[in-house]
Design a protein around this motif. Sequence first.
Motif, PDB file in Angstrom:
ATOM      1  N   TYR A 114     -83.842   2.031 -50.372  1.00 50.04           N
ATOM      2  CA  TYR A 114     -82.634   2.426 -50.679  1.00 50.04           C
ATOM      3  C   TYR A 114     -82.052   3.661 -49.951  1.00 50.04           C
ATOM      4  O   TYR A 114     -80.802   3.854 -49.600  1.00 50.04           O
ATOM      5  N   ALA A 115     -83.022   4.743 -50.173  1.00 48.20           N
ATOM      6  CA  ALA A 115     -82.599   5.815 -49.309  1.00 48.20           C
ATOM      7  C   ALA A 115     -81.912   5.733 -47.935  1.00 48.20           C
ATOM      8  O   ALA A 115     -81.293   6.362 -47.484  1.00 48.20           O
ATOM      9  N   HIS A 116     -82.721   4.925 -47.037  1.00 50.84           N
ATOM     10  CA  HIS A 116     -82.541   4.696 -45.646  1.00 50.84           C
ATOM     11  C   HIS A 116     -81.021   3.850 -45.734  1.00 50.84           C
ATOM     12  O   HIS A 116     -80.271   4.430 -44.814  1.00 50.84           O
ATOM     13  N   ARG A 117     -80.796   2.858 -46.574  1.00 48.37           N
ATOM     14  CA  ARG A 117     -79.689   2.427 -46.534  1.00 48.37           C
ATOM     15  C   ARG A 117     -78.262   3.077 -47.086  1.00 48.37           C
ATOM     16  O   ARG A 117     -77.428   3.298 -46.440  1.00 48.37           O
TER      17      ARG A 117
ATOM     18  N   VAL B  51     -82.300  21.650 -56.623  1.00 56.06           N
ATOM     19  CA  VAL B  51     -83.220  20.528 -56.709  1.00 56.06           C
ATOM     20  C   VAL B  51     -83.515  19.937 -55.487  1.00 56.06           C
ATOM     21  O   VAL B  51     -84.673  19.418 -55.295  1.00 56.06           O
ATOM     22  N   ALA B  52     -82.485  19.930 -54.614  1.00 52.92           N
ATOM     23  CA  ALA B  52     -82.864  19.141 -53.334  1.00 52.92           C
ATOM     24  C   ALA B  52     -82.338  19.663 -52.348  1.00 52.92           C
ATOM     25  O   ALA B  52     -81.064  19.568 -51.529  1.00 52.92           O
ATOM     26  N   PRO B  53     -82.941  20.969 -52.000  1.00 44.65           N
ATOM     27  CA  PRO B  53     -82.397  21.737 -50.665  1.00 44.65           C
ATOM     28  C   PRO B  53     -82.803  21.572 -49.426  1.00 44.65           C
ATOM     29  O   PRO B  53     -82.389  22.104 -48.280  1.00 44.65           O
ATOM     30  N   LEU B  54     -83.942  20.810 -49.279  1.00 47.24           N
ATOM     31  CA  LEU B  54     -84.859  20.615 -48.168  1.00 47.24           C
ATOM     32  C   LEU B  54     -83.986  19.708 -47.038  1.00 47.24           C
ATOM     33  O   LEU B  54     -83.844  19.942 -45.928  1.00 47.24           O
TER      34      LEU B  54
ATOM     35  N   THR C 105     -84.742  10.195 -44.346  1.00 49.01           N
ATOM     36  CA  THR C 105     -85.040   9.457 -45.456  1.00 49.01           C
ATOM     37  C   THR C 105     -86.279   9.969 -46.180  1.00 49.01           C
ATOM     38  O   THR C 105     -86.293   9.964 -47.452  1.00 49.01           O
ATOM     39  N   GLU C 106     -87.298  10.370 -45.460  1.00 44.73           N
ATOM     40  CA  GLU C 106     -88.561  10.775 -46.168  1.00 44.73           C
ATOM     41  C   GLU C 106     -88.133  12.184 -46.916  1.00 44.73           C
ATOM     42  O   GLU C 106     -88.662  12.350 -47.744  1.00 44.73           O
ATOM     43  N   SER C 107     -87.194  12.841 -46.562  1.00 46.17           N
ATOM     44  CA  SER C 107     -87.023  14.051 -47.165  1.00 46.17           C
ATOM     45  C   SER C 107     -86.252  13.700 -48.362  1.00 46.17           C
ATOM     46  O   SER C 107     -86.587  14.448 -49.810  1.00 46.17           O
TER      47      SER C 107
END
Length: 471
Positions: free
Chosen positions: A98-101, A174-177, A85-87
């Motif tokens: 929202y990200a967690h859910r 954009v979001a590889p981590l 979620t933090e990533s």
Amino acid sequence: MERHNKHYINGTWVESNGTDFLEVVNPATEQVIAEVARGNAEDVDVAVNAAVSAFDGWSRSTVADRVDVIRALADTIEANGDEVTESIMAEIGQPVTYAHRASTTTTVNDLRNFADALPHVQWEEKIGSSRVRRLPVGVVGAITAWNGPIRSVCLKAGAAIAAGSTVVLKSSEVAPLTPFLLAGYTEKAGLPAGVFNLVTGTGPEVGEAIVDHPAVDMVSLTGSVRAGSRVMEVASRRVKRVALELGGKSANVILPDADLEKAIVSGVQDAFRNSGQACGALTRFLVPRDRLAEAEAFAAQTAGAFVLGDPADPATQLGPLANADQYNRVRGHIDRAINDGVKLVTGGLDRPAGLDTGYYVQPTIFSGTNNDRIARDEVFGPVIVIIPFDDEEDAIRIANDTDYGLAGGVWAADAEHARQVAGRIRTGRVRINGTPIDMRAPHGGLKLSGIGREMGRHGIEDFLEYQSLHG
């Protein structure tokens, strides 16, 4: 700041053949938080060879073995949910709640749905004197979108692996981590080396190399129509299968006898999830002409109640757009609509109050016609257009008057009547009276919205071929 100069290939981290790096920017702070290797065709070739070597063994694994691995991967992601979620929050600005859910937990559920569905695939059937078998498609090239840094990956890689295929992934630059985290989780889950491989880089360099590679049997992409068209073009040279989950400009049809306020409030909340960066968002609201003013008022009130702010704050409902290009693109759509004279109900180009840094856009509502460009083009941001209709036939006509066909919604007092109307809307899915999506049912589109299906048993079957044994 993190720096990643390696790709995940054949169960280990391998130094990139590329010498350049790509920056990863936190969209809430506009600060660079990491750099990742800008891979190239050589890296792709190494990854594909690993996937080819692993395919024979993995394709002959038992259904029970694959169920165990998929369940173990779901459990591992769940156990590391805060890290995931933090990533996601840092990479694309999804608010933490929202990200967690919607990202972390939903991904876990998607994988468990695959595990539940695997035994129900009809792996073999008898037809006359023949046996028809389902076989894994082979090496799958997966190219995923930035708006779902883990879910988009697992809907492709999880389904392909469940089917017995091996995977070479190009995640979004954009979001590889978050996909880096996933690579580590596959090890913990017991996935054999070479079944899942990850190469970072750009679409023209890494993506095209994957699509064009002779040992890649199928390509699955989530992205824009332009990207999907390019994948089809390159894949056609070797006549390989493609699955494409592309854009949408979906209609939310609110029939005269529906609860207008409930439909508008629910619809705005759905359309603005992930700051409107959702391919299945219902961004065209079709309302009875004599209730247009009411609909505008309800929509403005709902949009104005959203809490924008720091994604790390549990109270935040709308975070920033995921990157600078997306921010400028969405603002460009808003600006053009205003200049075209489309009625602006609320929102617009001014920055949200108190948010001077970050790629934030106000929740924006327009009221216009289906001929306005804001009603034709996929904006992929927190922007809705309300369109009046004269009668039910007019509503259906407007709903279908689009180049896209991904999703839709119908609201009516009589749910059976709503289902009848939904059956005439040319989209891959339609929600009735705001019913939540069942993630075991297939997701995918018609027309420019794509080819193929994701989620549940149908998502697994997209990565299977038929083989007939005679005698």
